[in-house]
Scaffold this active site. Structure first.
Site, short mmCIF file in Angstrom:
data_model
loop_
_atom_site.label_atom_id
_atom_site.label_comp_id
_atom_site.label_asym_id
_atom_site.label_seq_id
_atom_site.Cartn_x
_atom_site.Cartn_y
_atom_site.Cartn_z
N ARG A 159 -82.36 -23.19 -67.96
CA ARG A 159 -81.61 -24.17 -67.68
C ARG A 159 -82.32 -25.58 -67.23
O ARG A 159 -83.44 -25.20 -66.80
CB ARG A 159 -80.87 -23.82 -66.34
CG ARG A 159 -79.69 -24.98 -65.89
CD ARG A 159 -78.42 -24.82 -66.70
NE ARG A 159 -77.26 -25.50 -66.06
CZ ARG A 159 -76.15 -25.98 -66.66
NH1 ARG A 159 -76.38 -26.17 -68.04
NH2 ARG A 159 -75.39 -26.41 -65.93
N THR B 239 -71.68 -26.79 -76.39
CA THR B 239 -72.58 -25.89 -76.19
C THR B 239 -72.46 -24.75 -77.46
O THR B 239 -71.83 -25.07 -78.41
CB THR B 239 -72.17 -24.96 -74.65
OG1 THR B 239 -72.05 -25.79 -73.90
CG2 THR B 239 -73.06 -23.73 -74.54
N GLU C 220 -76.76 -32.70 -69.10
CA GLU C 220 -76.54 -31.57 -68.18
C GLU C 220 -76.51 -31.94 -66.89
O GLU C 220 -75.94 -31.30 -66.00
CB GLU C 220 -77.53 -30.51 -68.32
CG GLU C 220 -77.06 -29.01 -68.49
CD GLU C 220 -76.37 -28.68 -69.82
OE1 GLU C 220 -75.20 -28.56 -69.56
OE2 GLU C 220 -77.08 -28.64 -70.76
N ASP D 86 -73.43 -31.62 -64.92
CA ASP D 86 -72.87 -30.29 -64.14
C ASP D 86 -73.24 -30.21 -62.77
O ASP D 86 -72.81 -29.33 -61.99
CB ASP D 86 -73.70 -29.24 -64.94
CG ASP D 86 -72.76 -29.08 -66.31
OD1 ASP D 86 -71.68 -29.53 -66.45
OD2 ASP D 86 -73.29 -28.30 -67.13
N SER E 59 -73.78 -23.91 -63.74
CA SER E 59 -73.33 -23.74 -65.24
C SER E 59 -72.21 -22.65 -65.21
O SER E 59 -71.93 -21.94 -64.47
CB SER E 59 -74.63 -23.14 -65.98
OG SER E 59 -74.12 -22.75 -67.21
N1 GLY Z 1 -72.84 -27.43 -69.75
C1 GLY Z 1 -72.08 -26.25 -69.64
C2 GLY Z 1 -72.41 -25.31 -68.84
O1 GLY Z 1 -73.70 -25.21 -68.24
O2 GLY Z 1 -71.51 -24.60 -68.25
#
Ligand code: GLY
Length: 562
Positions: free
Chosen positions: A94, A367, A406, A409, A438
């Site tokens: 991540r 994704t 990201e 998120d 995530s």
């Molecule tokens: N960026 C989508 C997720 O990590 O859920």
């Protein structure tokens, strides 16, 4: 004679058991035919599932610039096969918040959180994890060199790929932002517009970046020429990355979430993904409720109410467990799931306002996911992302690297919401070096008879899509059904069931509404599940790619003996 016979029988039995403990065939399901071909090529060249995973991940990053890539991150769930029993590992690649990122990153002078920089441009980008994961996979798990496994991706970047209907749809969603960045527009648009289907997209700069990664490993991306270009490009466009961020980036090997349900062991994503925890709650909660027919109104009500409760926990409690305390053992326990299930009114929807405040919902598709298995039973479920389609819509000049967004998120404003309208909390607030929460949920289910490997893109709806696929798997349905079944989703806030048009009959919708559920039809445009199934008893592998996407699933006999 008798003892000899029994020895012979014992040997035969041992051989039979051994034969059943490895598949003998190999399968790959990815979101793009070129990535499926890349993984099969590596398997045929003598690579194992982990080498093939490198090939699939890197090639997807080339041919799905809208879904994943070197500028992003993701999660790899690994199954190491073998006669002594399977061993599971989880690679957390991540992205991390830059060291200069804090709670005020997106606040203006008036203390208001600005949405645009959290989504578009380099300030939206976390430090990428995929390059480090590919190096780690090659070093620790592969049989081939990184150079061999990256060769198909380099070839795809050089020779180009054809624009698909999916590319066009996702590009249209992000067109305005893509037009703002000259490099993104140059590479991925034509005359500043979405290219026609079939247009060839070549990425020579990305081929060169992949080559440096192949030759130099981690230093080929996080140091040297590529790193210099990344830092210059990001900083000149207003981003905050420094060399210290690139030096500090580390993948983390974590223990996956594991729980027993529906006659299987379920192995899924741990924090910073909410996926495994939510699956544990919903699947175990469902088991404790009175049985109901799959697809019936009662079954849907049970599932929706468990979704509501686990997504509430997600918003209230979950974040990067390296930064905050999360009661993971309690949340994945069967007793906790039973407690959540016991709070369900069998006849009425629980208003989400009873659990918290209401917020509106936006959609998103993003994704990528692939599932693969080699002849020895090594398997990978990987969900990879740059977040929204085409990530931050910012490509670093001279590298071909499309940056993720990201950072969105995180709960940039713990009192607000993100692009998926997911409610957030302090647990998921921005902090330097922290990983954003995530929904990516690469998952396997296994028992003596069967192994299921699955996952999908789809933002906040990933978890419920994987749930529905997993329930089809434990129900003995064919893998084609797991990926194609109509889908529905509830995420606590906003308080409504989102359902693909074909999910419920008119009567079922009316019955759900009579119970107090809001039902909203959502077309048939979300998810791109890639799954495979190994029937150990029959010795059969099957694989399927979601008909909503343009992917390909292929099962083959291995070409090279070990
Ligand atoms: N960026 C989508 C997720 O990590 O859920």
């Amino acid at each position: 004679m008798i003892p000899r016979l029994s020895v012979l029988l014992g040997l035969l039995l041992a051989c039979a058991v051994q034969a059943a403990s490895i598949p003998g065939q190999q399968a790959v399901a990815t979101a793009h035919p070129l990535a499926t071909a890349a993984a099969h090529r590596i398997l045929d060249e003598g690579g194992n599932a982990f080498d093939a995973a490198i090939a699939a991940a890197a090639t997807l990053g080339v041919v799905e610039p809208y879904g994943s890539g070197l500028g992003g991150g993701g999660f790899f769930l690994l199954r190491q096969g073998g006669n002594e029993g399977a061993r599971y590992r989880f690679i957390d690649a991540r992205e991390t918040a830059p060291l200069k990122a804090g709670r005020d990153l997106y606040r203006d002078a008036a203390e208001e959180v600005q949405r645009d920089p959290a989504i578009n441009g380099p300030l939206a980008a976390g430090i990428p994890g995929l390059p480090a994961a590919l190096v780690h996979l090659a070093d620790e798990y592969g049989q081939l060199t990184l150079k061999q496994s990256l060769a198909p991706a380099i070839q795809a970047a050089e020779q180009g790929f054809a624009v698909s209907s999916r590319y066009r749809a996702l590009g249209s969603f992000r067109l305005e932002a893509m037009r703002r960045d000259a490099e993104t527009s140059r590479l991925f648009l034509r005359d500043n517009d979405i290219p026609a289907e079939g247009t060839l997209i070549k990425q020579p700069e990305l081929a060169q970046t992949l080559r440096l990664l192949a030759d130099q490993g981690r230093d080929g991306f996080y140091r040297g020429q590529v790193a210099e270009r990344l830092l210059t490009g990001v900083q000149e466009a207003g981003g905050v990355w420094q060399q210290a961020d690139l030096d500090a980036y580390k993948i983390i090997e974590r223990e996956p979430i594991r729980f027993a349900s529906h006659g299987y062991e379920v192995i899924s994503a741990p924090l910073p993904s909410a996926g495994g925890i939510a699956l544990a709650g919903i699947m175990q909660g469902l088991e404790s409720l009175p049985p109901s027919k799959t697809g019936s109104v009662q079954w849907t009500h049970h599932l929706v109410e468990m979704m509501r409760r686990t997504y509430h926990d997600r918003a209230a409690l979950l974040g990067d467990s390296d930064f905050i305390e999360v009661p993971v053992a309690r949340l994945v326990s069967a007793s906790y799931a039973r407690k959540l299930a016991a709070s369900i009114d069998p006849d009425h929807a629980t208003p989400s306002t009873a659990l918290g405040q209401t917020r509106p919902f936006n959609e998103g598709t993003n994704t990528t996911h692939f599932s693969l298995i080699d002849r020895n039973g090594n398997a990978v479920a990987a969900t990879l992302s740059i977040n929204l389609p085409f990530g931050a819509a910012f490509t670093v000049p001279g590298t071909g690297v499309v940056l993720n967004n990201e950072m969105d998120d995180f709960a940039a404003d713990p009192a607000g919401e993100n692009a998926y309208s997911l409610a957030g909390s302090e647990a998921n607030a921005i902090s330097p070096g922290k990983r954003p929460l995530s929904s990516m949920t690469p998952t396997m289910l296994e028992n003596d008879q069967h192994l299921a490997v699955l996952g999908t893109p789809g933002g906040s709806r990933i978890i419920t899509m994987v749930l529905l696929g997993a329930l089809e798997a434990v129900d003995g349905q064919p893998v084609e059904r797991w990926v194609s079944r109509p889908r529905f989703h509830h995420q606590y806030l906003p308080d409504r069931i989102q359902a693909e048009d074909a999910t419920f009959s008119g009567e079922q919708t009316a019955a759900l509404r009579a119970m107090g559920h809001k039902v909203e039809l959502a077309g048939r445009d979300y998810g791109d599940m890639q799954a495979l199934s190994w029937d150990k008893k029959k010795g059969e592998i099957s694989a399927a790619s979601d008909p909503r996407g343009v992917g390909e699933a292929l099962v083959t006999a291995p070409q090279k003996a070990d």
